[in-house]
Enzyme design. Sequence first.
Site, PDB file in Angstrom:
ATOM      1  N   GLY A 649       0.777  -1.225   0.000  1.00  0.00           N
ATOM      2  CA  GLY A 649       0.000   0.000   0.000  1.00  0.00           C
ATOM      3  C   GLY A 649       0.811   1.278   0.000  1.00  0.00           C
ATOM      4  O   GLY A 649       0.283   2.339   0.296  1.00  0.00           O
ATOM      5  N   LYS A 650       2.100   1.196  -0.320  1.00  0.00           N
ATOM      6  CA  LYS A 650       2.958   2.380  -0.313  1.00  0.00           C
ATOM      7  C   LYS A 650       3.209   2.926  -1.706  1.00  0.00           C
ATOM      8  O   LYS A 650       3.974   3.868  -1.878  1.00  0.00           O
ATOM      9  CB  LYS A 650       4.310   2.057   0.344  1.00  0.00           C
ATOM     10  CG  LYS A 650       4.215   1.429   1.722  1.00  0.00           C
ATOM     11  CD  LYS A 650       3.575   2.374   2.718  1.00  0.00           C
ATOM     12  CE  LYS A 650       3.600   1.789   4.126  1.00  0.00           C
ATOM     13  NZ  LYS A 650       2.920   2.655   5.099  1.00  0.00           N
ATOM     14  N   GLY A 651       2.605   2.340  -2.726  1.00  0.00           N
ATOM     15  CA  GLY A 651       2.826   2.811  -4.083  1.00  0.00           C
ATOM     16  C   GLY A 651       4.163   2.408  -4.648  1.00  0.00           C
ATOM     17  O   GLY A 651       4.701   3.062  -5.540  1.00  0.00           O
ATOM     18  N   VAL A 652       4.755   1.314  -4.122  1.00  0.00           N
ATOM     19  CA  VAL A 652       6.059   0.856  -4.615  1.00  0.00           C
ATOM     20  C   VAL A 652       5.970  -0.561  -5.178  1.00  0.00           C
ATOM     21  O   VAL A 652       6.957  -1.293  -5.222  1.00  0.00           O
ATOM     22  CB  VAL A 652       7.136   0.939  -3.513  1.00  0.00           C
ATOM     23  CG1 VAL A 652       7.465   2.383  -3.195  1.00  0.00           C
ATOM     24  CG2 VAL A 652       6.714   0.193  -2.246  1.00  0.00           C
ATOM     25  N   SER A 653       4.780  -0.954  -5.601  1.00  0.00           N
ATOM     26  CA  SER A 653       4.564  -2.199  -6.355  1.00  0.00           C
ATOM     27  C   SER A 653       4.836  -3.469  -5.563  1.00  0.00           C
ATOM     28  O   SER A 653       5.519  -4.374  -6.016  1.00  0.00           O
ATOM     29  CB  SER A 653       5.413  -2.200  -7.637  1.00  0.00           C
ATOM     30  OG  SER A 653       5.065  -1.134  -8.459  1.00  0.00           O
ATOM     31  N   SER A 655       2.601  -5.716  -4.977  1.00  0.00           N
ATOM     32  CA  SER A 655       1.903  -6.807  -5.667  1.00  0.00           C
ATOM     33  C   SER A 655       2.703  -7.295  -6.867  1.00  0.00           C
ATOM     34  O   SER A 655       2.796  -8.504  -7.114  1.00  0.00           O
ATOM     35  CB  SER A 655       0.510  -6.359  -6.097  1.00  0.00           C
ATOM     36  OG  SER A 655       0.573  -5.246  -6.971  1.00  0.00           O
ATOM     37  N   ALA A 656       3.296  -6.379  -7.627  1.00  0.00           N
ATOM     38  CA  ALA A 656       4.077  -6.786  -8.789  1.00  0.00           C
ATOM     39  C   ALA A 656       5.278  -7.618  -8.369  1.00  0.00           C
ATOM     40  O   ALA A 656       5.631  -8.607  -9.032  1.00  0.00           O
ATOM     41  CB  ALA A 656       4.537  -5.561  -9.583  1.00  0.00           C
ATOM     42  N   ASP A 699       4.986  -1.628 -13.569  1.00  0.00           N
ATOM     43  CA  ASP A 699       5.412  -2.193 -12.290  1.00  0.00           C
ATOM     44  C   ASP A 699       6.085  -3.545 -12.484  1.00  0.00           C
ATOM     45  O   ASP A 699       7.171  -3.809 -11.953  1.00  0.00           O
ATOM     46  CB  ASP A 699       4.202  -2.363 -11.361  1.00  0.00           C
ATOM     47  CG  ASP A 699       3.525  -1.056 -11.039  1.00  0.00           C
ATOM     48  OD1 ASP A 699       4.049  -0.004 -11.460  1.00  0.00           O
ATOM     49  OD2 ASP A 699       2.480  -1.072 -10.377  1.00  0.00           O
TER      50      ASP A 699
END
Length: 993
Positions: A649-653, A655-656, A699
């Site tokens: 949830g930090k915008g640093v991928s 999940s990818a 990502d």
Amino acid sequence: MDPELPASSPAMSTAGGTDGAPERRLVFAFYLTGHGFGHATRAIEVVRHLIAAGHEVHVSTAVPEFVFTAELRSPGLHVRKVLLDCGAVQSDPLTVDPLASLEKVQYHQTAVVPRESILRTEAEWLRSVKADLVVSDVVPVVCRAAADAGIRSVCIGNFSWDSIYAEYIMAAGYPHRSIVWQIAEDYSNCETLLRLPGYCPMPAFRDVTDVPLVVRGLRKSRSEVRKDLGIAESTKVVIFNFGGQPAGWKLKQEWLPDGWICLVCGASDSQEVPPNFIKLEKDTYTPDVMAASDCMLGKIGYGTASEALAYKLPFVFVRRDYFNEEPFLRNLLEHHQSSIEMIRRDFLAGHWKPYLLRALTLQPSYDGPTNGGQVAARILQDIAVGKKCASDKFNGARRLQDAIVLGYQLQRTPGKDVGIPDWYSLNGTEIGAHPIIENTEKIKTAESCCEDFEILHGDLQGLTDTMAFLKSLSGLTGNELKDSEVQSRERTAASVLFDWEREIYVARAPGRLDVMGGIADYSGSLVLQMPLREACHVAVQRNHPSKQKLWKHVQARQLENTGVVPVVQIVSFGSELSNRAPTFDMDLSDFMDGDKPISYEKAREFFCQDPSQKWAAYVSGTILILMTELGVQFTDSMSILVSSAVPEGKGVSSSASVEVATMSAIAAAYGLNVTPRDLALLCQKVENHVVGAPCGVMDQMASACGEANKLLAMVCQPAEVKELVMIPSHIRFWGLDSGIRHSVGGGDYGSVRVGTYMGRKMIKCAASDLVSVSSTSDAPAQSDDYKEKGRDVLKSEASMEYLCKLPPHRYEAAYSKDIPETITGDAFLEKYGDHDDMVTVIDPKRSYSVKAPTRHPIYENFRVETFKALLTAANTDEQLSALGELMYQCHYSYNACGLGSDGTDRLVNLVQEMQHRKTPENGGPNLYGAKITGGGSGGSVCVIGKNCLQSAEEIAEIQQRYKAATGYQPIVFDGSSPGAGKFGYLKIRRRLI
């Protein structure tokens, strides 16, 4: 003194008297939340003791009056029906609706809109009954009403609504944050908190007194209950207890082990049950039936948990979504060896037998006091007559811990339930929790890692996180773990995951920092991405189905069904820090529809069955993609261990990195030759089609194809790597986490993407119209050659596949003025048909922003190309200023699209302050620019500056200033590491001792 009572609690005396009769009759106003009967049952126990001492109690609640009058018949009890809070709204017994809980006709309408009226009414009523003390379990507003009336108030509970709602606002939206702060402020008017075991963080309360479990006593013996129900003493009995909500589940005879009986609580009159199930009467006294049973199947709540502990009843539980109270109570149960978790899929499918049989092997060990009702009544009485409660004041460290955990909850990602940091311990005197122990052991060197494993292929490349991952593997020694302490369930499950005599394949994929490009990727833009130091490791082992080590419930399921079939068993390290299941398993046949793989739509439905295991879509979804897209047939079973250091949830991928690491490890284990680029494209399909998040491909490409200390320059049409751009030695990039959770699956990201594709469709249609006009135009001022070239440009724009192929000057010259600011879905569909995007759907009833989302990728592509060119320019302050300006422009373009956030704006503003402030030193700035990253709506910002000590010091200063303003200290992402393609894979095997 009663030996069961805390030292701070005096023996039960009357109000100032010593002869057993009250010196004066006290009046208690007891406010009770309407959320669940568990609150009512514990309140009844406290009220019972207050009335027995000769006092008068007025209960104000939305709980039906009969719940109290059935238990207590006394002229000293008065029940007043009033609704002052709504609790948590459940759509079914296992699912909370966060938005409905906060809004609609719920907390907002119940307690926020009529707040002033409530405060006046309750203050007047409290004065009218001449209340000596207000007791709240745990209605917030009455604490303020009591203060307004000049009456002291006390709360009692194991949670408070600010901690519960802290999670919901992340699903419902930021406008609801004020609700949490208002609730906390209301609680701050309370004098003290009587805190029950299994408590959540509650920093709003200044004083706290811990009281024992509040438990209802027994009325009948085990043999009497069984005789009344016609059940033999030797028969195994499970009580089915999911609260007062009939669920409509169709229960089946074969779900129970042979000879077992199930007692069903809360069944509707119309519900039919098989012969081995017995519906209990509505007025059945549940504690008696629990004590007469051999185990319980249900959901965790205070009532069920406390009485299961008190009566040493093994508890088989099914998780609830968005239920913040649960993980703390679960920890309490697990500490006393009283519970096991049943996976929701197995619960709904009726695979109960292995869990029920396993429950019989538990040895519940709770032997603490259970007279919390009596203790609480004594303390309330003393406070009411003016005695100072000898409370355990929150020390600074404890309140800070509570505040940090609550802050963590406030920054959650929807669908990932509440996290409990491992240092957050429960009350040691209540459950004997282990003290916080600092791990001072240093990471082993590469040589010492290799002592435990033989590396058959690959290279550690000096990566300390990979060494640490191997170290964690070495701590798993088959059926037993090295540490003598109680281990987390995820490590217990992982300890039997692998056959240590066989090869294990390990892959690594980093998160990424979006330097430039962001949401323009799905419009075909050039993007610049830097792989982070933080990465995800995945270990995979394949085995013949007959040789696969199976967890007990998997083994039982196979025996019930078709015998031995290939299965996937997954353990996710770190899941214990959130309220999600640490394990996932499935038969590979679940991915088949006849002789073909199931559709992606069915796969999404499959993973949505149990939100606590939805995370597994990112992992096992890679298997389905390989089956569908490459035709791979998986006939072996698979064991997968996931360990990610990329924060969610930090915008640093995050999940990818999970998808890329998983698919890389599976490809290695099965000898699949998939290039890093193709692997990234396949992983994007996992996210788009299996998970259902409409992200672009940058990502996955950065995670798969990136290299350390280089920017991956890629044109997303669909994924062409242009080059790896070396970061100049005088330039440095940092990531700063805003603390506001980011999700590409969120509505904002998806609606902006829809608006972008709407804009593209409008431009293409406008270009087609202009082509028709130009073919009939005979304007004399234009040469034939100019007209022809103009028509070619228009034809190209009419068939434009990627919006980023439209230059800014063409957009401004031909199309900008005709793109609307917004348009409703139905209006667009009526005029243009579809928006031609495969991964989003237009909601006809929704209004979409179009102009800003259309403009952003056109200009962003130009900014990124300029940024890339400037990186190779001379090392000057002007170069850094220009690079920073481009980042600022990108940031404010995000905001225009509606993808900004207060936190990321604050960080960008702090960077600007640093850049422009005057310093005594005769030097220029050290930081030059910043922008929001990735999908926006929170997450992190990327900062550019000089590669020098002063820059790092200013980043640290921004951290502290942000924390001072918000209470949240940002994570700093600093450093880079190789992508999955560059890392390759490790093939390891444990050395034989």
